[in-house]
Design a protein around this motif. Structure first.
Motif, PDB file in Angstrom:
ATOM      1  N   PHE A  96       4.859  -5.242  -5.750  1.00 30.73           N
ATOM      2  CA  PHE A  96       3.992  -4.835  -4.509  1.00 30.73           C
ATOM      3  C   PHE A  96       4.362  -5.798  -3.687  1.00 30.73           C
ATOM      4  CE2 PHE A  96      -0.063  -2.517  -3.980  1.00 30.73           C
ATOM      5  CZ  PHE A  96      -0.027  -2.363  -2.626  1.00 30.73           C
ATOM      6  N   ALA A  97       5.092  -5.060  -2.469  1.00 27.45           N
ATOM      7  CA  ALA A  97       5.417  -5.977  -1.476  1.00 27.45           C
ATOM      8  C   ALA A  97       4.397  -6.086  -0.264  1.00 27.45           C
ATOM      9  CB  ALA A  97       6.785  -5.349  -0.498  1.00 27.45           C
ATOM     10  N   SER A  98       4.245  -7.361   0.274  1.00 29.49           N
ATOM     11  CA  SER A  98       3.348  -7.727   1.134  1.00 29.49           C
ATOM     12  C   SER A  98       3.662  -7.113   2.518  1.00 29.49           C
ATOM     13  CB  SER A  98       3.002  -9.257   1.281  1.00 29.49           C
ATOM     14  OG  SER A  98       2.357  -9.671   0.184  1.00 29.49           O
ATOM     15  N   GLY A  99       2.830  -6.552   3.459  1.00 32.20           N
ATOM     16  CA  GLY A  99       3.126  -6.266   4.497  1.00 32.20           C
ATOM     17  C   GLY A  99       2.555  -4.965   4.951  1.00 32.20           C
ATOM     18  N   LEU A 100       3.037  -4.151   5.849  1.00 33.12           N
ATOM     19  CA  LEU A 100       2.490  -3.023   6.221  1.00 33.12           C
ATOM     20  C   LEU A 100       2.835  -1.857   5.330  1.00 33.12           C
ATOM     21  CD1 LEU A 100       0.883  -1.424   8.719  1.00 33.12           C
ATOM     22  CD2 LEU A 100       3.222  -1.293   9.725  1.00 33.12           C
TER      23      LEU A 100
ATOM     24  N   LEU B  87     -11.234  -6.774   0.013  1.00 30.53           N
ATOM     25  CA  LEU B  87     -10.406  -7.710  -1.270  1.00 30.53           C
ATOM     26  C   LEU B  87     -10.862  -7.186  -2.534  1.00 30.53           C
ATOM     27  CD1 LEU B  87      -8.825 -10.032  -1.846  1.00 30.53           C
ATOM     28  CD2 LEU B  87     -11.004 -11.356  -1.741  1.00 30.53           C
ATOM     29  N   TRP B  88      -9.827  -6.755  -3.295  1.00 35.24           N
ATOM     30  CA  TRP B  88      -9.683  -6.397  -4.874  1.00 35.24           C
ATOM     31  C   TRP B  88      -9.597  -7.471  -5.517  1.00 35.24           C
ATOM     32  CZ3 TRP B  88     -12.122  -1.448  -4.845  1.00 35.24           C
ATOM     33  CH2 TRP B  88     -12.125  -0.697  -3.726  1.00 35.24           C
TER      34      TRP B  88
ATOM     35  N   LEU C 192      -6.079  -8.153  -4.672  1.00 35.67           N
ATOM     36  CA  LEU C 192      -5.229  -7.636  -3.445  1.00 35.67           C
ATOM     37  C   LEU C 192      -6.172  -7.241  -2.373  1.00 35.67           C
ATOM     38  CD1 LEU C 192      -2.952  -5.303  -2.658  1.00 35.67           C
ATOM     39  CD2 LEU C 192      -4.254  -3.770  -3.900  1.00 35.67           C
ATOM     40  N   LEU C 193      -5.876  -7.850  -1.292  1.00 31.90           N
ATOM     41  CA  LEU C 193      -6.130  -7.689   0.201  1.00 31.90           C
ATOM     42  C   LEU C 193      -5.757  -6.616   0.985  1.00 31.90           C
ATOM     43  CD1 LEU C 193      -8.319  -9.052   2.065  1.00 31.90           C
ATOM     44  CD2 LEU C 193      -6.574 -10.396   2.971  1.00 31.90           C
TER      45      LEU C 193
ATOM     46  N   TYR D   6      -2.532  -3.173   5.830  1.00 34.81           N
ATOM     47  CA  TYR D   6      -1.611  -4.229   5.610  1.00 34.81           C
ATOM     48  C   TYR D   6      -2.205  -4.412   4.046  1.00 34.81           C
ATOM     49  CZ  TYR D   6      -0.234  -4.898  10.230  1.00 34.81           C
ATOM     50  OH  TYR D   6       0.402  -4.519  11.546  1.00 34.81           O
ATOM     51  N   PHE D   7      -1.244  -4.665   3.236  1.00 40.02           N
ATOM     52  CA  PHE D   7      -1.429  -4.931   1.867  1.00 40.02           C
ATOM     53  C   PHE D   7      -0.745  -6.324   1.688  1.00 40.02           C
ATOM     54  CE2 PHE D   7      -1.323  -0.407   2.248  1.00 40.02           C
ATOM     55  CZ  PHE D   7      -2.379  -0.097   1.416  1.00 40.02           C
ATOM     56  N   PHE D   8      -1.880  -7.183   0.883  1.00 40.08           N
ATOM     57  CA  PHE D   8      -1.374  -8.611   0.389  1.00 40.08           C
ATOM     58  C   PHE D   8      -1.888  -8.836  -1.052  1.00 40.08           C
ATOM     59  CE2 PHE D   8      -2.355  -8.838   5.185  1.00 40.08           C
ATOM     60  CZ  PHE D   8      -1.106  -9.363   5.340  1.00 40.08           C
TER      61      PHE D   8
END
Length: 171
Positions: free
Chosen positions: A108-112, A38-39, A86-87, A98-100
């Motif tokens: 920045f789109a969430s997901g894979l 988690l950033w 950013l998680l 996976y980017f959240f």
């Protein structure tokens, strides 16, 4: 931190065939592990600012886990956003994570998304988000803490501090 249920749930989502056939290098594996955290945004580079930024990081991961939709699909994951920062959660496929991002990172789109090492010496990592946008990230350390600098497609570089690891420690 109870991250195991979240990782198990995300692992059930099938990866695209293109992700499964790509040759993954040891460098890509290191890049994926480096980003697994988690950033949180870091407006100024001081130890105090980093400590302040990281407060509540584990609780945020748990809150995101609780907010996951009951049916995990690429479409439902696209609506999931971190509260702040950013998680990044790695998958069993080292070149995919996976980017959240939080709501401030509309670009920045969430997901894979895909992860690939660009230049290990300088810490440059390439990310392709769930919408296909290429994002440049530079990984490093400052004051003993992991840091990343993210270059939005258009905009100023943003600095983040790593606050909570999201993958098991490597032996």
């Amino acid at each position: 931190m109870k991250l195991a249920p979240l990782l198990a749930a995300l692992a059930l989502i099938a990866l695209p065939a293109s992700a499964q056939t790509r040759v993954v290098t040891p460098q890509d594996m290191r890049a994926s592990q480096a980003l697994a955290a988690l950033w949180r945004p870091l407006p100024i580079m001081t130890a105090e600012a980093a400590d302040t930024a990281c407060r509540g990081a584990e609780a945020e991961i748990e809150a995101l886990e609780a907010a996951l939709p009951p049916v995990l699909t690429p479409e439902s994951l696209a609506r999931v956003r971190a509260l702040r920062g950013l998680l990044v959660i790695p998958t069993a496929e080292p070149s995919m994570s996976y980017f959240f991002p939080d709501r401030s990172m509309t670009w920045f789109a969430s997901g894979l998304g895909a992860v690939a090492l660009i230049d290990e010496g300088d810490g440059f990592i390439g990310v392709r988000d769930a919408a296909g946008t290429d994002i440049a990230i530079q990984y490093g350390q400052a004051g003993g803490r992991p840091m990343i600098r993210v270059q939005p497609p258009q905009g100023e570089i943003q600095t983040f501090v790593g606050c909570a690891q999201t993958s098991p420690a490597q032996n």
